[in-house]
Motif scaffolding. Structure first.
Motif, PDB file in Angstrom:
ATOM      1  N   SER A   1       1.044  -1.157  -0.500  1.00 46.88           N
ATOM      2  CA  SER A   1      -0.160  -0.137   0.005  1.00 46.88           C
ATOM      3  C   SER A   1       0.976   1.422  -0.048  1.00 46.88           C
ATOM      4  O   SER A   1       2.094   1.488   0.933  1.00 46.88           O
ATOM      5  CB  SER A   1      -0.647   0.387   0.793  1.00 46.88           C
ATOM      6  N   ASP A   2       0.501   2.423  -0.502  1.00 46.21           N
ATOM      7  CA  ASP A   2       1.218   3.642  -0.813  1.00 46.21           C
ATOM      8  C   ASP A   2      -0.065   4.586  -0.050  1.00 46.21           C
ATOM      9  O   ASP A   2      -1.084   4.806  -0.768  1.00 46.21           O
ATOM     10  CB  ASP A   2       1.797   3.897  -2.013  1.00 46.21           C
ATOM     11  N   MET A   3       0.235   4.529   0.786  1.00 45.11           N
ATOM     12  CA  MET A   3      -0.597   5.321   1.929  1.00 45.11           C
ATOM     13  C   MET A   3      -0.368   7.129   2.439  1.00 45.11           C
ATOM     14  O   MET A   3      -0.837   7.518   2.694  1.00 45.11           O
ATOM     15  CB  MET A   3      -0.441   5.457   3.426  1.00 45.11           C
ATOM     16  N   GLY A   4       0.192   7.629   0.752  1.00 45.25           N
ATOM     17  CA  GLY A   4       0.750   8.915   0.740  1.00 45.25           C
ATOM     18  C   GLY A   4       2.069   9.642   0.902  1.00 45.25           C
ATOM     19  O   GLY A   4       3.236   9.843   1.000  1.00 45.25           O
ATOM     20  N   LEU A   5       1.515   9.346   2.762  1.00 44.95           N
ATOM     21  CA  LEU A   5       2.957  10.164   4.019  1.00 44.95           C
ATOM     22  C   LEU A   5       3.826   8.854   3.918  1.00 44.95           C
ATOM     23  O   LEU A   5       4.638   9.125   4.576  1.00 44.95           O
ATOM     24  CB  LEU A   5       2.035  10.065   5.253  1.00 44.95           C
ATOM     25  N   PHE A   6       3.560   7.305   3.552  1.00 47.23           N
ATOM     26  CA  PHE A   6       4.164   5.682   4.045  1.00 47.23           C
ATOM     27  C   PHE A   6       3.650   5.096   3.008  1.00 47.23           C
ATOM     28  O   PHE A   6       2.600   4.743   2.499  1.00 47.23           O
ATOM     29  CB  PHE A   6       4.501   5.746   5.463  1.00 47.23           C
ATOM     30  N   GLY A   7       4.539   3.905   3.231  1.00 46.52           N
ATOM     31  CA  GLY A   7       4.658   2.596   2.265  1.00 46.52           C
ATOM     32  C   GLY A   7       4.260   1.969   3.593  1.00 46.52           C
ATOM     33  O   GLY A   7       4.929   1.367   4.392  1.00 46.52           O
ATOM     34  N   LYS A   8       2.991   0.473   3.320  1.00 47.82           N
ATOM     35  CA  LYS A   8       3.520  -0.172   4.267  1.00 47.82           C
ATOM     36  C   LYS A   8       2.959  -1.536   3.485  1.00 47.82           C
ATOM     37  O   LYS A   8       2.174  -1.789   1.934  1.00 47.82           O
ATOM     38  CB  LYS A   8       2.260  -0.255   4.905  1.00 47.82           C
ATOM     39  N   MET A   9       3.526  -2.742   3.331  1.00 46.18           N
ATOM     40  CA  MET A   9       3.558  -4.342   3.351  1.00 46.18           C
ATOM     41  C   MET A   9       2.747  -5.373   4.498  1.00 46.18           C
ATOM     42  O   MET A   9       3.524  -5.364   5.305  1.00 46.18           O
ATOM     43  CB  MET A   9       5.062  -4.613   2.716  1.00 46.18           C
TER      44      MET A   9
ATOM     45  N   ARG B   1       7.396   1.951   6.067  1.00 48.29           N
ATOM     46  CA  ARG B   1       8.382   1.981   5.288  1.00 48.29           C
ATOM     47  C   ARG B   1       8.358   3.806   4.147  1.00 48.29           C
ATOM     48  O   ARG B   1       7.010   4.155   4.397  1.00 48.29           O
ATOM     49  CB  ARG B   1       8.981   0.976   3.831  1.00 48.29           C
ATOM     50  N   PRO B   2       9.347   4.027   4.161  1.00 39.88           N
ATOM     51  CA  PRO B   2       9.226   5.424   3.295  1.00 39.88           C
ATOM     52  C   PRO B   2       8.256   5.549   1.866  1.00 39.88           C
ATOM     53  O   PRO B   2       8.205   3.958   1.327  1.00 39.88           O
ATOM     54  CB  PRO B   2      10.707   6.184   3.218  1.00 39.88           C
ATOM     55  N   VAL B   3       7.492   6.071   1.945  1.00 38.07           N
ATOM     56  CA  VAL B   3       6.838   5.894   0.672  1.00 38.07           C
ATOM     57  C   VAL B   3       7.358   5.472  -0.878  1.00 38.07           C
ATOM     58  O   VAL B   3       7.285   4.694  -1.349  1.00 38.07           O
ATOM     59  CB  VAL B   3       5.947   6.994   0.544  1.00 38.07           C
TER      60      VAL B   3
ATOM     61  N   SER C   1       9.646  -3.110  -0.995  1.00 39.93           N
ATOM     62  CA  SER C   1      10.597  -3.533  -0.382  1.00 39.93           C
ATOM     63  C   SER C   1      10.870  -2.954   0.920  1.00 39.93           C
ATOM     64  O   SER C   1      10.928  -1.616   1.260  1.00 39.93           O
ATOM     65  CB  SER C   1      12.126  -3.492  -1.818  1.00 39.93           C
ATOM     66  N   GLY C   2      11.830  -3.526   1.483  1.00 35.10           N
ATOM     67  CA  GLY C   2      12.166  -3.183   2.831  1.00 35.10           C
ATOM     68  C   GLY C   2      13.744  -4.038   2.946  1.00 35.10           C
ATOM     69  O   GLY C   2      13.449  -5.823   3.028  1.00 35.10           O
ATOM     70  N   PRO C   3      14.365  -4.006   4.330  1.00 37.49           N
ATOM     71  CA  PRO C   3      15.300  -4.793   5.271  1.00 37.49           C
ATOM     72  C   PRO C   3      14.288  -6.349   5.256  1.00 37.49           C
ATOM     73  O   PRO C   3      13.085  -6.212   6.297  1.00 37.49           O
ATOM     74  CB  PRO C   3      15.030  -3.967   5.960  1.00 37.49           C
ATOM     75  N   HIS C   4      14.801  -7.253   4.934  1.00 37.73           N
ATOM     76  CA  HIS C   4      13.996  -8.674   4.918  1.00 37.73           C
ATOM     77  C   HIS C   4      13.223  -9.137   4.538  1.00 37.73           C
ATOM     78  O   HIS C   4      11.572  -9.363   5.486  1.00 37.73           O
ATOM     79  CB  HIS C   4      13.890  -8.757   6.859  1.00 37.73           C
ATOM     80  N   CYS C   5      12.302  -7.542   3.577  1.00 33.03           N
ATOM     81  CA  CYS C   5      11.227  -7.437   3.290  1.00 33.03           C
ATOM     82  C   CYS C   5      11.129  -7.788   1.835  1.00 33.03           C
ATOM     83  O   CYS C   5      11.633  -6.537   1.694  1.00 33.03           O
ATOM     84  CB  CYS C   5       9.954  -6.874   4.094  1.00 33.03           C
ATOM     85  N   GLN C   6      10.569  -8.449   0.632  1.00 29.30           N
ATOM     86  CA  GLN C   6      10.040  -8.552  -0.771  1.00 29.30           C
ATOM     87  C   GLN C   6       9.422  -8.373  -1.543  1.00 29.30           C
ATOM     88  O   GLN C   6       8.807 -10.285  -0.764  1.00 29.30           O
ATOM     89  CB  GLN C   6      11.764  -8.808  -1.381  1.00 29.30           C
ATOM     90  N   VAL C   7       8.534  -8.128  -2.265  1.00 30.02           N
ATOM     91  CA  VAL C   7       7.323  -8.664  -2.584  1.00 30.02           C
ATOM     92  C   VAL C   7       6.965  -7.626  -4.079  1.00 30.02           C
ATOM     93  O   VAL C   7       7.441  -6.670  -4.149  1.00 30.02           O
ATOM     94  CB  VAL C   7       5.856  -7.874  -1.982  1.00 30.02           C
TER      95      VAL C   7
ATOM     96  N   LEU D   1      10.066 -12.787   3.634  1.00 34.56           N
ATOM     97  CA  LEU D   1      10.109 -11.819   4.025  1.00 34.56           C
ATOM     98  C   LEU D   1      10.567 -12.519   5.656  1.00 34.56           C
ATOM     99  O   LEU D   1      10.093 -13.583   5.617  1.00 34.56           O
ATOM    100  CB  LEU D   1       8.937 -10.899   4.846  1.00 34.56           C
ATOM    101  N   GLN D   2      11.681 -11.702   6.180  1.00 33.90           N
ATOM    102  CA  GLN D   2      11.356 -12.128   7.786  1.00 33.90           C
ATOM    103  C   GLN D   2      10.834 -11.149   9.069  1.00 33.90           C
ATOM    104  O   GLN D   2      11.298 -10.033   8.844  1.00 33.90           O
ATOM    105  CB  GLN D   2      13.067 -12.898   8.008  1.00 33.90           C
ATOM    106  N   GLY D   3      10.939 -11.731  10.284  1.00 29.76           N
ATOM    107  CA  GLY D   3      10.213 -10.986  11.139  1.00 29.76           C
ATOM    108  C   GLY D   3       9.874 -11.315  12.485  1.00 29.76           C
ATOM    109  O   GLY D   3      10.374 -13.486  12.684  1.00 29.76           O
ATOM    110  N   ARG D   4       9.515 -11.043  12.978  1.00 30.65           N
ATOM    111  CA  ARG D   4       8.975 -11.519  14.867  1.00 30.65           C
ATOM    112  C   ARG D   4       8.078 -12.803  14.772  1.00 30.65           C
ATOM    113  O   ARG D   4       7.856 -13.612  15.382  1.00 30.65           O
ATOM    114  CB  ARG D   4       8.201 -10.757  15.719  1.00 30.65           C
TER     115      ARG D   4
END
Length: 306
Positions: free
Chosen positions: A26-34, A53-55, A73-79, A96-99
């Motif tokens: 998602s592009d939320m305008g102010l930031f990005g989200k996966m 993540r930053p947008v 994209s981000g650390p430990h995350c690619q879609v 991706l990898q996380g808690r």
């Protein structure tokens, strides 16, 4: 400022068989989200990977044709989504990898029905566009090294969504997908989509329908009512969804949810993404009743001041 109010996303809900996987960029305008959610049907465990993540780290496909891509994209995350709707195809891959652990997937989706395409006015200069398609799914997902192959009945929905929402908004949504037996005993993929939002005219502008093999069947406006859960911080444990013409009569029992709750000076978000089971029915335009008892459902109860 106005541009930052535009919300774009591409999201897939995939019933793999043993569990249901949500994949959203998602592009939320102010930031990005996966956002990734996986609900294990047998154990009831819900895993969540929520990456902000930053947008600039997300990119929503400009259309759904000729290999147009949605990327996150981000650390430990690619879609990545690769869209070939002109061929009735889409591919979704990620790692991706996380808690919540390690997740990887590679899915090929093949369209099996007509799409739902809507443009809904929420107010002056407040449009919502959405295209949703029903797919047969193949491929695999892997959780902490445990591979889950798509079974022969694996089914998915992709939502391509662009909304310019009012500052204060509320959205109710319920969907399901799977395989049913037709009157002549044939197996057929089907699904439904039900929403109640801020459409200025629910009768003319809604996205309520049933998907069936090669066709869709429209549904009228619906209302969502909820029983209060024991814990007021949780979404209601039973949702009743119905219309005025006996086309929709569903009780949705929430088994678990993912909550995104923020209360700040100028922002209020109460957003619950839920998984559960269905009882009741929907009817097609010919009046044929499709019984939903025991099916898995996914729903949203979303209120935002943003």
């Amino acid at each position: 400022f106005n541009k930052a109010k535009l919300t774009l996303w591409q999201e897939a809900e995939v019933d793999l068989g043993p569990g249901v996987l949500l994949i959203a960029v998602s592009d939320m305008g102010l930031f990005g989200k996966m956002l990734h959610l996986y609900w294990d049907k047998a154990t009831g465990r819900l895993r969540s990977w929520d990456v902000t993540r930053p947008v600039r780290d997300v990119s929503i496909a400009p259309n759904l044709l000729d290999g147009a891509r949605t990327l996150g994209s981000g650390p430990h995350c690619q879609v990545e989504y690769v869209n070939h709707y002109e061929q009735g195809q889409a591919a979704v891959t990620g790692r991706l990898q996380g808690r919540a652990g390690q997740l990887a997937y590679s899915l090929k989706l093949t369209n099996v029905s007509l799409p739902s395409i809507v443009s809904i006015p929420f107010g002056p200069n407040r449009p919502l566009y959405s295209q949703k398609n029903l797919f047969a799914a193949s491929g695999w997902a892997e959780l902490d090294g445990r591979r889950i192959d798509c079974g022969p009945q694996a089914t998915a929905i992709i939502d391509d969504h662009r909304g310019y929402y009012p500052r204060r908004m509320h959205y109710d949504w319920l969907t399901a997908m799977g395989v049913r037996r037709t009157a002549d005993g044939q197996a057929e993929r089907f699904g439904f989509n039900l929403t109640r939002n801020q459409s200025l005219d629910q009768q003319r502008f809604n996205e309520n329908l049933v998907w069936m093999a090669g066709r869709i069947s429209l549904l009228p406006p619906v209302a969502f009512t909820r029983e209060h859960a024991t814990d007021p911080r949780r979404p209601a444990n039973v949702w009743h969804v119905a219309d005025e013409h006996d086309m929709v009569s569903i009780d949705y029992t929430v088994a678990t949810h993912n909550a995104m709750v923020t209360h700040a000076l100028v922002v209020d978000i109460d957003y619950y993404y839920t998984f559960g089971t269905l009882a009741g029915y929907v009817r097609d335009e010919d009046g044929t009743k499709i019984v939903l008892d025991g099916m898995v459902g996914l729903g949203e109860d979303k209120s935002m001041l943003f």
